[in-house]
Enzyme design. Structure first.
Site, PDB file in Angstrom:
ATOM      1  N   GLU A 168      -8.305   7.146   4.889  1.00  0.00           N
ATOM      2  CA  GLU A 168      -7.995   7.115   3.455  1.00  0.00           C
ATOM      3  C   GLU A 168      -9.160   6.985   2.512  1.00  0.00           C
ATOM      4  OE1 GLU A 168      -3.345   5.495   4.219  1.00  0.00           O
ATOM      5  OE2 GLU A 168      -4.985   4.183   3.827  1.00  0.00           O
ATOM      6  N   CYS A 185       1.028  -1.120  -0.094  1.00  0.00           N
ATOM      7  CA  CYS A 185      -0.143  -0.110  -0.174  1.00  0.00           C
ATOM      8  C   CYS A 185       0.827   1.283   0.166  1.00  0.00           C
ATOM      9  CB  CYS A 185      -1.039   0.100   1.215  1.00  0.00           C
ATOM     10  SG  CYS A 185      -0.233  -0.117   2.882  1.00  0.00           S
TER      11      CYS A 185
END
Length: 191
Positions: A116, A67
């Site tokens: 996020e 990520c």
């Protein structure tokens, strides 16, 4: 190397500024742009990683392949390929956007928040060799899809992994995940 910047977002997922990554993750982390990537090989296995034990956020948890955070003006495709090289030593991959609308908020045991807009990408590789960066990755293992599904029910997995698997599981095995296209990506992020 300069200070890594994250892209800050408003409620409509539009870019409203940038901030240093290292100083932005705390108990009141601002909403920002990120991505998650699941690497699959030609046998249908998924590369699952354990985050390095000294990572600032969620150290030592098992999660997807990698990520990261697209930098200001960086396209999603370029950010994913950069992190695949930097974290796992994977030089190239075929990318497909599978969950362009994914977002989440999670709180770690120490109170650190992740907040996020985090599109999910599948990266398909022909060569299953990986060279993990120890500063980022404690362990990297090729798992069957069934084992990945089992991890989503276990507390040692990351919160975003569990939430993503809840959306990915109905799509079938990773090689069958459909291309969701780019129209669902946030306005702040080009493919």
């Amino acid at each position: 190397m300069g200070v890594e910047e994250i892209v800050l977002l408003n409620a409509d997922d539009e870019a409203v500024g940038t901030a240093p990554k290292s100083a932005s993750h705390h108990s009141d982390t601002p909403y920002h742009l990120a991505f998650s990537c699941y690497v699959t090989d030609t046998e249908g296995r998924v590369l699952i990683t354990r985050r390095a034990l000294d990572k600032r956020t969620f150290p030592g948890v098992w999660t997807g392949s990698c990520c990261g955070h697209p930098g200001p003006g960086e396209k999603l495709r370029d950010a994913v390929l950069r992190r695949l090289r930097d974290e796992l030593g994977i030089p190239s991959a075929s990318l497909t956007c599978v969950l362009p609308r994914f977002r989440y908020r999670a709180v770690a045991e120490d109170g650190t928040v992740e907040h996020e807009r985090c599109p999910v990408v599948r990266a398909t590789v022909a060569d299953s060799s990986v060279h993990p960066n120890a500063a980022e990755v404690e362990a990297a293992e090729w798992w069957t899809w069934e084992r990945c599904l089992d991890l989503a029910r276990r507390p040692e997995s990351s919160p975003w992994y569990r939430l993503q698997l809840a959306e990915l599981a109905p799509l079938g095995a990773p090689p069958d995940w459909p291309d969701a296209g780019q129209e669902g990506l946030p306005p702040a992020l080009a493919w």
